[in-house]
Design a protein around this motif. Structure first.
Motif, PDB file in Angstrom:
ATOM      1  N   LEU A  48       1.240 -13.359  13.233  1.00 48.24           N
ATOM      2  CA  LEU A  48       2.317 -13.555  12.301  1.00 48.24           C
ATOM      3  C   LEU A  48       2.206 -12.517  11.197  1.00 48.24           C
ATOM      4  N   ASP A  49       1.090 -11.600  11.150  1.00 52.10           N
ATOM      5  CA  ASP A  49       0.977 -11.045   9.905  1.00 52.10           C
ATOM      6  C   ASP A  49       1.925 -10.098   9.582  1.00 52.10           C
ATOM      7  N   TYR A  50       2.500  -9.281  10.756  1.00 55.45           N
ATOM      8  CA  TYR A  50       3.443  -8.416  10.007  1.00 55.45           C
ATOM      9  C   TYR A  50       4.914  -8.933   9.516  1.00 55.45           C
ATOM     10  N   LEU A  51       4.953 -10.090   9.572  1.00 55.96           N
ATOM     11  CA  LEU A  51       6.327 -10.732   8.868  1.00 55.96           C
ATOM     12  C   LEU A  51       5.948 -11.139   7.522  1.00 55.96           C
ATOM     13  N   ASP A  95      -2.477 -14.465  -1.055  1.00 55.18           N
ATOM     14  CA  ASP A  95      -2.397 -13.017  -1.038  1.00 55.18           C
ATOM     15  C   ASP A  95      -1.251 -12.244  -0.771  1.00 55.18           C
ATOM     16  N   ILE A  96      -0.247 -12.888  -0.095  1.00 51.73           N
ATOM     17  CA  ILE A  96       0.993 -11.848   0.370  1.00 51.73           C
ATOM     18  C   ILE A  96       1.958 -11.860  -0.682  1.00 51.73           C
ATOM     19  N   LYS A  97       2.291 -10.584  -0.984  1.00 55.80           N
ATOM     20  CA  LYS A  97       3.498 -10.446  -1.989  1.00 55.80           C
ATOM     21  C   LYS A  97       4.668  -9.593  -1.239  1.00 55.80           C
ATOM     22  N   TYR A  98       5.769  -9.730  -1.515  1.00 54.00           N
ATOM     23  CA  TYR A  98       6.961  -9.145  -0.943  1.00 54.00           C
ATOM     24  C   TYR A  98       6.730  -7.758  -1.509  1.00 54.00           C
ATOM     25  N   ASN A  99       6.965  -6.846  -0.346  1.00 54.43           N
ATOM     26  CA  ASN A  99       6.986  -5.448  -0.534  1.00 54.43           C
ATOM     27  C   ASN A  99       8.319  -4.855   0.199  1.00 54.43           C
ATOM     28  N   GLU A 100       9.465  -4.365  -0.696  1.00 55.12           N
ATOM     29  CA  GLU A 100      10.672  -4.193  -0.127  1.00 55.12           C
ATOM     30  C   GLU A 100      10.427  -2.857   0.651  1.00 55.12           C
ATOM     31  N   GLU A 101       9.544  -1.641   0.112  1.00 53.04           N
ATOM     32  CA  GLU A 101       9.381  -0.745   0.865  1.00 53.04           C
ATOM     33  C   GLU A 101       8.729  -0.972   2.244  1.00 53.04           C
ATOM     34  N   LYS A 102       7.763  -1.844   2.239  1.00 49.25           N
ATOM     35  CA  LYS A 102       6.891  -2.062   3.591  1.00 49.25           C
ATOM     36  C   LYS A 102       7.891  -2.798   4.633  1.00 49.25           C
ATOM     37  N   GLU A 103       8.786  -3.504   4.213  1.00 51.12           N
ATOM     38  CA  GLU A 103       9.912  -4.205   4.744  1.00 51.12           C
ATOM     39  C   GLU A 103      10.753  -3.260   5.441  1.00 51.12           C
ATOM     40  N   GLU A 104      11.244  -2.327   4.678  1.00 55.00           N
ATOM     41  CA  GLU A 104      12.414  -1.108   5.265  1.00 55.00           C
ATOM     42  C   GLU A 104      11.307  -0.352   6.368  1.00 55.00           C
ATOM     43  N   LYS A 105      10.299   0.083   5.837  1.00 54.84           N
ATOM     44  CA  LYS A 105       9.533   0.821   7.034  1.00 54.84           C
ATOM     45  C   LYS A 105       9.331  -0.011   8.220  1.00 54.84           C
ATOM     46  N   SER A 106       8.931  -1.282   8.188  1.00 57.11           N
ATOM     47  CA  SER A 106       8.864  -2.269   9.431  1.00 57.11           C
ATOM     48  C   SER A 106      10.009  -2.263  10.215  1.00 57.11           C
TER      49      SER A 106
END
Length: 143
Positions: A48-51, A95-106
């Motif tokens: 589930l890491d990619y989520l 350790d997880i922080k929301y990253n909007e750029e990473k979300e869009e790339k995903s």
């Protein structure tokens, strides 16, 4: 057994990021019914890491995964995935922080992968059609 190992390799390609050690012994195929059944699967800790969820998988188990594939109508009917006996042990992951750029790339990467899968399926269909048909001109040339 050759067909089962071929299907296991194909499933490893698509399920490999989620499931540990998928092999042909875990696979039961009903070709004419369109069912592919996988049993007793261990999930990877990174499943589930990619989520980017605020949890980390400690242990995961999937009792049964059934893929109902409409072999005769792949382009017009849906493939149904039935998951039974899914068990997850998870712990908080701070350790997880929301990253909007990473979300869009995903999202973009997932769409690209879907397009690639569709194109590969179309190419295989075209190759099957070309391989099985001989035009009239070709028959005359051969005779």
């Amino acid at each position: 057994m050759v067909f089962e190992s071929l299907v296991a390799d194909l499933l490893n390609k698509y399920l490999g990021q989620y499931v540990k050690n998928l092999d042909a012994s875990q696979l039961k195929i009903g070709i004419w019914g369109g069912n592919v059944v996988l049993t007793e699967l261990d999930l990877k800790d990174t499943a589930l890491d990619y989520l980017d969820l605020p949890i980390k998988v400690v242990r995961g188990y999937l009792g049964r995964l059934v893929l109902s594939i409409p072999w005769k109508n792949l382009y017009t009917e849906s493939t149904v995935v039935d998951i039974q006996d899914l068990h997850l042990v998870a712990k908080p992951n701070f350790d997880i922080k929301y990253n909007e750029e990473k979300e869009e790339k995903s999202k973009h990467d997932r769409k690209q992968q879907q397009i690639q899968n569709i194109e590969e399926a179309r190419q295989r269909e075209e190759e099957k059609k070309k391989g099985g048909k001989i035009g009239r001109g070709e028959v005359r040339d051969r005779v």
